[in-house]
Write a protein that holds these residues in place. Structure first.
Motif, PDB file in Angstrom:
ATOM      1  N   PHE A 143      33.890  54.306  19.435  1.00 30.41           N
ATOM      2  CA  PHE A 143      33.730  54.267  20.890  1.00 30.41           C
ATOM      3  C   PHE A 143      33.881  52.843  21.413  1.00 30.41           C
ATOM      4  CE2 PHE A 143      31.428  54.124  24.893  1.00 30.41           C
ATOM      5  CZ  PHE A 143      31.928  55.253  25.537  1.00 30.41           C
ATOM      6  N   GLU A 144      33.350  51.878  20.675  1.00 31.06           N
ATOM      7  CA  GLU A 144      33.409  50.479  21.102  1.00 31.06           C
ATOM      8  C   GLU A 144      34.834  49.966  21.193  1.00 31.06           C
ATOM      9  OE1 GLU A 144      31.348  48.201  22.131  1.00 31.06           O
ATOM     10  OE2 GLU A 144      29.510  49.360  22.012  1.00 31.06           O
ATOM     11  N   ALA A 145      35.759  50.594  20.473  1.00 34.04           N
ATOM     12  CA  ALA A 145      37.155  50.171  20.531  1.00 34.04           C
ATOM     13  C   ALA A 145      37.711  50.291  21.944  1.00 34.04           C
ATOM     14  CB  ALA A 145      37.995  51.000  19.565  1.00 34.04           C
ATOM     15  N   GLY A 146      37.038  51.070  22.788  1.00 30.16           N
ATOM     16  CA  GLY A 146      37.483  51.205  24.168  1.00 30.16           C
ATOM     17  C   GLY A 146      37.335  49.937  24.976  1.00 30.16           C
ATOM     18  N   TRP A 147      36.355  49.084  24.616  1.00 29.04           N
ATOM     19  CA  TRP A 147      36.162  47.840  25.368  1.00 29.04           C
ATOM     20  C   TRP A 147      37.346  46.887  25.204  1.00 29.04           C
ATOM     21  CZ3 TRP A 147      32.274  47.679  28.772  1.00 29.04           C
ATOM     22  CH2 TRP A 147      31.171  48.511  28.577  1.00 29.04           C
ATOM     23  N   TYR A 165      40.092  45.592  28.112  1.00 31.28           N
ATOM     24  CA  TYR A 165      40.333  44.187  28.445  1.00 31.28           C
ATOM     25  C   TYR A 165      41.773  43.775  28.172  1.00 31.28           C
ATOM     26  CZ  TYR A 165      35.543  43.301  29.600  1.00 31.28           C
ATOM     27  OH  TYR A 165      34.332  43.320  30.238  1.00 31.28           O
ATOM     28  N   GLU A 166      42.355  44.338  27.116  1.00 32.36           N
ATOM     29  CA  GLU A 166      43.752  44.004  26.846  1.00 32.36           C
ATOM     30  C   GLU A 166      44.656  44.564  27.944  1.00 32.36           C
ATOM     31  OE1 GLU A 166      46.908  43.941  23.145  1.00 32.36           O
ATOM     32  OE2 GLU A 166      44.975  44.943  22.916  1.00 32.36           O
ATOM     33  N   LYS A 167      44.372  45.764  28.395  1.00 32.29           N
ATOM     34  CA  LYS A 167      45.170  46.360  29.468  1.00 32.29           C
ATOM     35  C   LYS A 167      45.063  45.533  30.745  1.00 32.29           C
ATOM     36  CE  LYS A 167      45.902  50.738  31.887  1.00 32.29           C
ATOM     37  NZ  LYS A 167      45.442  52.163  32.020  1.00 32.29           N
ATOM     38  N   ALA A 168      43.876  44.957  30.980  1.00 32.85           N
ATOM     39  CA  ALA A 168      43.665  44.137  32.176  1.00 32.85           C
ATOM     40  C   ALA A 168      44.117  42.691  31.983  1.00 32.85           C
ATOM     41  CB  ALA A 168      42.186  44.158  32.558  1.00 32.85           C
ATOM     42  N   LYS A 169      44.582  42.375  30.750  1.00 36.15           N
ATOM     43  CA  LYS A 169      45.028  41.017  30.417  1.00 36.15           C
ATOM     44  C   LYS A 169      43.912  39.985  30.647  1.00 36.15           C
ATOM     45  CE  LYS A 169      49.978  41.746  31.188  1.00 36.15           C
ATOM     46  NZ  LYS A 169      49.899  43.218  31.148  1.00 36.15           N
ATOM     47  N   SER A 170      42.706  40.343  30.258  1.00 40.15           N
ATOM     48  CA  SER A 170      41.567  39.429  30.399  1.00 40.15           C
ATOM     49  C   SER A 170      41.713  38.257  29.437  1.00 40.15           C
ATOM     50  CB  SER A 170      40.266  40.169  30.097  1.00 40.15           C
ATOM     51  OG  SER A 170      39.179  39.260  30.024  1.00 40.15           O
ATOM     52  N   PRO A 171      41.357  37.049  29.857  1.00 37.86           N
ATOM     53  CA  PRO A 171      41.425  35.876  28.976  1.00 37.86           C
ATOM     54  C   PRO A 171      40.120  35.620  28.226  1.00 37.86           C
ATOM     55  CG  PRO A 171      40.932  35.149  31.176  1.00 37.86           C
ATOM     56  CD  PRO A 171      41.056  36.649  31.256  1.00 37.86           C
ATOM     57  N   ASP A 172      39.143  36.513  28.368  1.00 37.56           N
ATOM     58  CA  ASP A 172      37.811  36.281  27.811  1.00 37.56           C
ATOM     59  C   ASP A 172      37.648  37.020  26.484  1.00 37.56           C
ATOM     60  OD1 ASP A 172      37.177  34.810  30.134  1.00 37.56           O
ATOM     61  OD2 ASP A 172      36.749  36.675  31.193  1.00 37.56           O
ATOM     62  N   TYR A 173      37.883  36.308  25.396  1.00 37.14           N
ATOM     63  CA  TYR A 173      37.882  36.927  24.069  1.00 37.14           C
ATOM     64  C   TYR A 173      36.493  36.893  23.442  1.00 37.14           C
ATOM     65  CZ  TYR A 173      42.864  36.357  24.839  1.00 37.14           C
ATOM     66  OH  TYR A 173      44.123  36.417  25.384  1.00 37.14           O
ATOM     67  N   ALA A 209      35.836  50.320  36.809  1.00 35.75           N
ATOM     68  CA  ALA A 209      35.536  51.742  36.628  1.00 35.75           C
ATOM     69  C   ALA A 209      35.516  52.105  35.149  1.00 35.75           C
ATOM     70  CB  ALA A 209      36.565  52.590  37.370  1.00 35.75           C
ATOM     71  N   GLU A 210      36.446  51.544  34.374  1.00 36.71           N
ATOM     72  CA  GLU A 210      36.490  51.834  32.945  1.00 36.71           C
ATOM     73  C   GLU A 210      35.281  51.245  32.240  1.00 36.71           C
ATOM     74  OE1 GLU A 210      38.099  53.189  29.188  1.00 36.71           O
ATOM     75  OE2 GLU A 210      37.884  53.849  31.264  1.00 36.71           O
ATOM     76  N   GLU A 231      32.347  50.750  33.519  1.00 36.36           N
ATOM     77  CA  GLU A 231      31.186  51.572  33.879  1.00 36.36           C
ATOM     78  C   GLU A 231      31.162  52.847  33.042  1.00 36.36           C
ATOM     79  OE1 GLU A 231      29.084  53.589  37.820  1.00 36.36           O
ATOM     80  OE2 GLU A 231      30.901  52.368  38.025  1.00 36.36           O
ATOM     81  N   ARG A 232      32.320  53.465  32.849  1.00 37.73           N
ATOM     82  CA  ARG A 232      32.399  54.671  32.021  1.00 37.73           C
ATOM     83  C   ARG A 232      31.990  54.373  30.586  1.00 37.73           C
ATOM     84  NH1 ARG A 232      35.370  57.088  28.270  1.00 37.73           N
ATOM     85  NH2 ARG A 232      36.766  55.299  28.061  1.00 37.73           N
ATOM     86  N   LEU A 233      32.497  53.268  30.045  1.00 39.07           N
ATOM     87  CA  LEU A 233      32.172  52.898  28.668  1.00 39.07           C
ATOM     88  C   LEU A 233      30.687  52.579  28.523  1.00 39.07           C
ATOM     89  CD1 LEU A 233      35.295  50.666  27.959  1.00 39.07           C
ATOM     90  CD2 LEU A 233      34.734  52.814  26.783  1.00 39.07           C
ATOM     91  N   SER A 234      30.128  51.914  29.508  1.00 35.51           N
ATOM     92  CA  SER A 234      28.719  51.554  29.447  1.00 35.51           C
ATOM     93  C   SER A 234      27.830  52.797  29.400  1.00 35.51           C
ATOM     94  CB  SER A 234      28.349  50.686  30.655  1.00 35.51           C
ATOM     95  OG  SER A 234      27.014  50.240  30.558  1.00 35.51           O
ATOM     96  N   ARG A 235      28.162  53.797  30.211  1.00 28.52           N
ATOM     97  CA  ARG A 235      27.389  55.040  30.193  1.00 28.52           C
ATOM     98  C   ARG A 235      27.522  55.742  28.851  1.00 28.52           C
ATOM     99  NH1 ARG A 235      29.727  55.866  35.349  1.00 28.52           N
ATOM    100  NH2 ARG A 235      31.153  57.376  34.410  1.00 28.52           N
ATOM    101  N   GLY A 236      28.734  55.808  28.329  1.00 24.67           N
ATOM    102  CA  GLY A 236      28.953  56.497  27.062  1.00 24.67           C
ATOM    103  C   GLY A 236      28.319  55.798  25.882  1.00 24.67           C
ATOM    104  N   ASP A 237      28.242  54.479  25.952  1.00 23.33           N
ATOM    105  CA  ASP A 237      27.690  53.693  24.851  1.00 23.33           C
ATOM    106  C   ASP A 237      26.218  54.021  24.609  1.00 23.33           C
ATOM    107  OD1 ASP A 237      28.316  51.904  22.866  1.00 23.33           O
ATOM    108  OD2 ASP A 237      27.787  50.148  24.024  1.00 23.33           O
ATOM    109  N   ALA A 238      25.517  54.440  25.667  1.00 23.46           N
ATOM    110  CA  ALA A 238      24.086  54.711  25.551  1.00 23.46           C
ATOM    111  C   ALA A 238      23.784  55.786  24.511  1.00 23.46           C
ATOM    112  CB  ALA A 238      23.533  55.126  26.911  1.00 23.46           C
ATOM    113  N   GLU A 239      24.747  56.676  24.256  1.00 28.58           N
ATOM    114  CA  GLU A 239      24.531  57.754  23.282  1.00 28.58           C
ATOM    115  C   GLU A 239      24.285  57.223  21.871  1.00 28.58           C
ATOM    116  OE1 GLU A 239      27.018  61.505  21.314  1.00 28.58           O
ATOM    117  OE2 GLU A 239      27.747  60.523  23.136  1.00 28.58           O
TER     118      GLU A 239
END
Length: 277
Positions: free
Chosen positions: A52-56, A60-68, A108-109, A111-119
C-alpha cells in the motif's frame, strides 16, 4: 508514507517555519534537518503495508515532486517503518507543503492514501531532528548504495546535554586513533519526542559490514585512554536515562528517489513485481 511533510499536514501536525529540500536527489553531506515519520505497523500486516505504501512514491513521481525520502523497515525491535526526508532548513518543509497544497490531484491522492494507511497501523509519530556534524565522524555514505542502517537512541537526563557533547567528542577522538574508518551521523531531536534525545545513524552497504562496525567499536573502546574511559563511564552512569539500538533495511518499493539514484542500481531500486516477466 506521504512525503513526510504532507503526511504531517494530513495528521494536522506542523513542523516548519522557514528553506529548500534536496531537489537534485539524496544528500551527499549531512543534512541540516531530518523529518522522520515513524509508523507502528500491525503485526502480520507488514507485506500488505509495504504494497500500500508504494502508492506514496507513485503519487509523488507523477506530480514530479522534488522532495525525496528513504523508507527504513525495522529488522529488530518493534515492527516499524521509518520514512526520512532530508531538508536544508525549515523553510524547505514549508515550501513543500505549499507545493502539495497547490496540486489538487496530488492532495486528493494523499488524502486517500492517508485514510487507507490507517488499516495497517497501530500508531504514527512524527519527529524532526537537527544534524550535529560537530559530533559526527567519517565520510558521509553514498545513500544510493546504502542497504542497511543501525540507529541508536540516546535519551539523556535533562541538564546533561553538555555532558553528552563532551562524551561524544571523547568517543570520536578515541575512534579516530583506533578505528579511523568509523563513520556515523549524530542528530539531536528537536520536536516529536521528550528530550533531550539524540539519534546516531550508522549505514552500511551490506549486512556483513556490521561485523566490521562491531570490531571498530571494540577497538575504539580498547584503545581509549584511562581518562577517556573515565569520562565515558561517568556520562553513561550519570547522564543517560536509557539507550536503544535498532537495525533497519532500506525498502526501495516504499522509498521515493530520483531517476539518477535508481540508475546507480536498477535491480535494487526498481525491483520486478511478483509474477512480472
Amino acid at each position: 508514507m506521504n512525503s513526510v511533510r504532507s503526511r504531517i499536514s494530513l495528521v494536522t501536525l506542523f513542523i516548519g517555519s522557514a528553506g529548500t529540500a534536496f531537489a537534485q536527489g539524496l544528500p551527499t553531506s549531512q543534512p541540516a534537518l531530518l523529518t522522520i515519520v515513524r509508523e507502528d505497523v500491525k503485526v502480520g500486516r507488514g507485506a500488505e503495508h509495504a504494497r500500500f505504501e508504494a502508492g506514496w512514491p507513485a503519487a509523488y513521481e507523477k506530480a514530479k515532486s522534488p522532495d525525496y525520502y528513504l523508507a527504513y523497515v525495522s529488522m529488530t525491535g518493534p515492527s516499524e517503518a521509518w520514512y526520512i526526508s532530508p531538508y536544508a532548513s525549515h523553510a524547505a518543509i514549508g515550501d513543500g507543503m505549499k507545493r502539495d497544497d497547490a496540486d489538487p490531484v496530488l492532495s486528493a491522492e494523499l488524502e486517500r492514501l492517508s485514510r487507507g494507511d490507517a488499516e495497517f497501523l497501530n500508531n504514527l509519530r512524527v519527529m524532526q531532528a537537527m544534524g550535529r556534524p560537530d559530533l559526527s565522524m567519517g565520510a558521509f555514505p553514498d545513500l544510493a548504495k546504502v542497504r542497511f542502517t543501525e540507529i541508536t537512541w540516546l535519551r539523556v537526563r535533562p541538564g546533561h546535554e553538555a555532558g553528552f557533547e563532551a562524551a561524544a567528542k571523547v568517543y570520536r577522538a578515541a575512534a579516530q586513533r583506533a578505528a579511523p574508518t568509523t563513520s556515523y551521523r549524530v542528530y539531536e531531536v528537536i520536536a516529536g519526542v521528550p528530550g533531550p534525545t539524540y539519534l546516531v545513524f550508522s549505514s552500511v552497504e551490506s549486512y556483513a559490514s556490521f561485523d566490521q562496525m562491531m570490531a571498530a567499536g571494540q577497538a575504539t573502546m580498547k584503545g581509549a585512554t584511562p581518562d577517556e574511559m573515565a569520562a565515558l563511564q561517568k556520562f553513561f552512569t550519570e547522564g543517560v536515562l536509557n539507550s536503544e539500538t535498532q537495525r533497519f533495511r532500506i525498502d526501495p518499493v516504499q522509498s521515493y528517489v530520483a531517476t539518477a539514484t535508481r540508475a546507480v542500481d536498477p535491480a535494487f531500486w526498481t525491483p520486478k513485481k511478483p509474477g512480472q516477466p
